[in-house]
Design an enzyme around this catalytic site. Structure first.
Site, short mmCIF file in Angstrom:
data_model
loop_
_atom_site.label_atom_id
_atom_site.label_comp_id
_atom_site.label_asym_id
_atom_site.label_seq_id
_atom_site.Cartn_x
_atom_site.Cartn_y
_atom_site.Cartn_z
N HIS A 168 1.31 3.59 -5.14
CA HIS A 168 2.75 3.31 -5.03
C HIS A 168 3.39 4.23 -3.98
O HIS A 168 4.20 3.81 -3.17
CB HIS A 168 3.46 3.58 -6.36
CG HIS A 168 2.99 2.76 -7.51
ND1 HIS A 168 2.27 3.28 -8.56
CD2 HIS A 168 3.15 1.44 -7.80
CE1 HIS A 168 2.01 2.33 -9.44
NE2 HIS A 168 2.53 1.21 -9.01
N GLY A 185 6.40 0.99 -12.36
CA GLY A 185 6.39 2.38 -12.82
C GLY A 185 5.01 2.91 -13.11
O GLY A 185 4.01 2.31 -12.76
N GLN A 244 -0.93 -11.53 -4.75
CA GLN A 244 0.51 -11.34 -4.97
C GLN A 244 1.25 -11.22 -3.64
O GLN A 244 2.28 -11.87 -3.42
CB GLN A 244 0.72 -10.09 -5.81
CG GLN A 244 2.17 -9.62 -5.88
CD GLN A 244 2.33 -8.46 -6.85
OE1 GLN A 244 2.41 -8.67 -8.05
NE2 GLN A 244 2.39 -7.25 -6.33
N LYS A 284 -3.87 -4.18 -2.74
CA LYS A 284 -4.61 -4.14 -4.02
C LYS A 284 -4.37 -5.46 -4.77
O LYS A 284 -5.25 -6.03 -5.37
CB LYS A 284 -4.11 -2.94 -4.81
CG LYS A 284 -4.25 -3.03 -6.30
CD LYS A 284 -5.54 -2.42 -6.73
CE LYS A 284 -5.77 -2.44 -8.21
NZ LYS A 284 -4.69 -2.85 -9.05
N ASP A 285 -3.11 -5.92 -4.72
CA ASP A 285 -2.74 -7.22 -5.30
C ASP A 285 -2.63 -8.21 -4.15
O ASP A 285 -1.53 -8.66 -3.81
CB ASP A 285 -1.42 -7.08 -6.06
CG ASP A 285 -1.50 -6.03 -7.15
OD1 ASP A 285 -1.94 -6.35 -8.25
OD2 ASP A 285 -1.17 -4.85 -6.87
P1 AMP Z 1 2.70 -2.36 -9.82
O1 AMP Z 1 3.49 -1.20 -10.28
O2 AMP Z 1 1.29 -2.39 -10.32
O3 AMP Z 1 3.42 -3.68 -9.97
O4 AMP Z 1 2.53 -2.17 -8.25
C1 AMP Z 1 3.65 -2.00 -7.41
C2 AMP Z 1 3.19 -2.08 -5.97
O5 AMP Z 1 2.22 -1.06 -5.71
C3 AMP Z 1 2.51 -3.42 -5.62
O6 AMP Z 1 2.90 -3.81 -4.32
C4 AMP Z 1 1.05 -3.06 -5.67
O7 AMP Z 1 0.24 -3.88 -4.86
C5 AMP Z 1 1.08 -1.64 -5.12
N1 AMP Z 1 -0.14 -0.93 -5.51
C6 AMP Z 1 -0.63 -0.74 -6.76
N2 AMP Z 1 -1.82 -0.08 -6.71
C7 AMP Z 1 -2.06 0.15 -5.40
C8 AMP Z 1 -3.14 0.78 -4.69
N3 AMP Z 1 -4.18 1.31 -5.32
N4 AMP Z 1 -3.06 0.84 -3.34
C9 AMP Z 1 -2.01 0.29 -2.68
N5 AMP Z 1 -0.97 -0.32 -3.29
C10 AMP Z 1 -1.00 -0.40 -4.62
#
Ligand code: AMP
Length: 284
Positions: free
Chosen positions: A37, A31, A153, A149-150
């Site tokens: 996202h 979120g 992961q 970005k991750d």
């Molecule tokens: P999170 O909500 O941080 O767990 O991220 C959810 C998804 O969004 C994960 O697959 C992250 O790698 C991706 N994500 C977060 N930030 C970015 C970004 N700046 N660029 C691309 N994907 C992202």
């Protein structure tokens, strides 16, 4: 766009879609959505006939003393961002249903989780693989979209899916950045204006790594040192790690080649920020 609050309802919806021959795309998130996202969501909507987004701040991937409690949350705002993109369902489970009393099953990828973020956040990837395995069982997607970005992961989840012969495709997506280069992150909201400015040292240092690589530098140590120097010249920055490594094993390398990963974790004030680039592959 359907709001789905329980595991039972989500399973029923997915299985009816599967019976109708739909292709299910899935974007798991914690979120507080931003353009990073949303880029994953748009791609899922493009590639799949149904798209599910989950919003779940997963307690098992946060260590003691980390930011689980203060992680930013705003579901209303998130739903407003998702609605116009053509999302079919938003799965918002509750912690007490997801991990009920007596819960004791975990999924663990072993070797590649003992590197980079796995070293500074023990147990983090065990939480990530466990939550994603359970989410995949519930949502039953054909494809799941993850941001690079991750990077670690994404690699760990791909390993889990391959090793356990899970029936879905993990789709990696490029890092989305602010116009000045900062990688978008929900955690950027922790930064004061001064810290926000200081945080630019991450992308600046990766840009320098790319510049050195394109001008012919192949000595990993020279690139590692140049990256460290830029971050260390920023007084508000504290390095957790700077790694120049193989993008599959995450072992440090002596010589770099096209695709070598430069990965960073840096503390800026209250935020631990990560960023990365693959030499000769990504643009910053
Ligand atoms: P999170 O909500 O941080 O767990 O991220 C959810 C998804 O969004 C994960 O697959 C992250 O790698 C991706 N994500 C977060 N930030 C970015 C970004 N700046 N660029 C691309 N994907 C992202």
């Amino acid at each position: 766009m359907k709001l789905v609050p329980t595991i039972g309802e989500m399973k029923a919806l997915s299985s009816s879609w599967r019976k109708d021959g739909e292709t299910i795309g899935f974007v798991p998130t914690m979120g507080y959505l931003h353009e990073g996202h949303l880029s994953l969501v748009r791609e899922s909507v493009k590639q799949c006939s149904k798209t599910v987004v989950s919003i779940f701040v997963n307690p098992t991937q946060f260590g003691p003393g980390e930011d689980f409690e203060r992680y930013p949350r705003d579901t209303e705002r998130d739903l407003g961002l998702l609605e116009p993109l053509g999302v079919d369902a938003v799965f918002i489970p509750e912690v007490k249903e997801f991990y009920p009393e007596g819960y004791q099953t975990y999924v663990e990828v072993t070797e590649i989780t003992n590197r980079l973020c796995g070293l500074s956040r023990p147990g983090h990837f065990r939480g990530v693989t466990t939550v994603c395995c359970k989410l995949f069982n519930i949502v039953s997607p054909h494809k799941a979209f993850f941001g690079k970005k991750d990077f670690q992961q994404f690699t760990v989840l791909k390993r889990m899916v391959d090793d356990l012969a899970m029936d879905l495709e993990i789709v990696p997506m490029p890092i989305v950045r602010e116009p000045d280069g900062l990688a978008m992150s929900s955690r950027n909201t922790y930064l004061s204006p001064k810290e926000r400015e200081a945080a630019l040292c991450l992308s600046k240092s990766l840009k320098e790594a790319q510049r050195l690589f394109s001008s012919g530098e192949r000595d990993a140590n020279k690139i590692r040192e140049a990256v460290k120097k830029i971050i260390e010249s920023e007084p508000l920055a504290e390095i957790d790690y700077v790694s120049v490594c193989d993008p599959y094993s995450f072992d440090e390398v002596d010589k770099v080649e096209r695709g070598t990963l430069v990965a960073l974790a840096v503390k800026i004030g209250p935020a631990r920020l990560i960023d990365n680039t693959q030499l000769g592959v990504d643009e910053i």
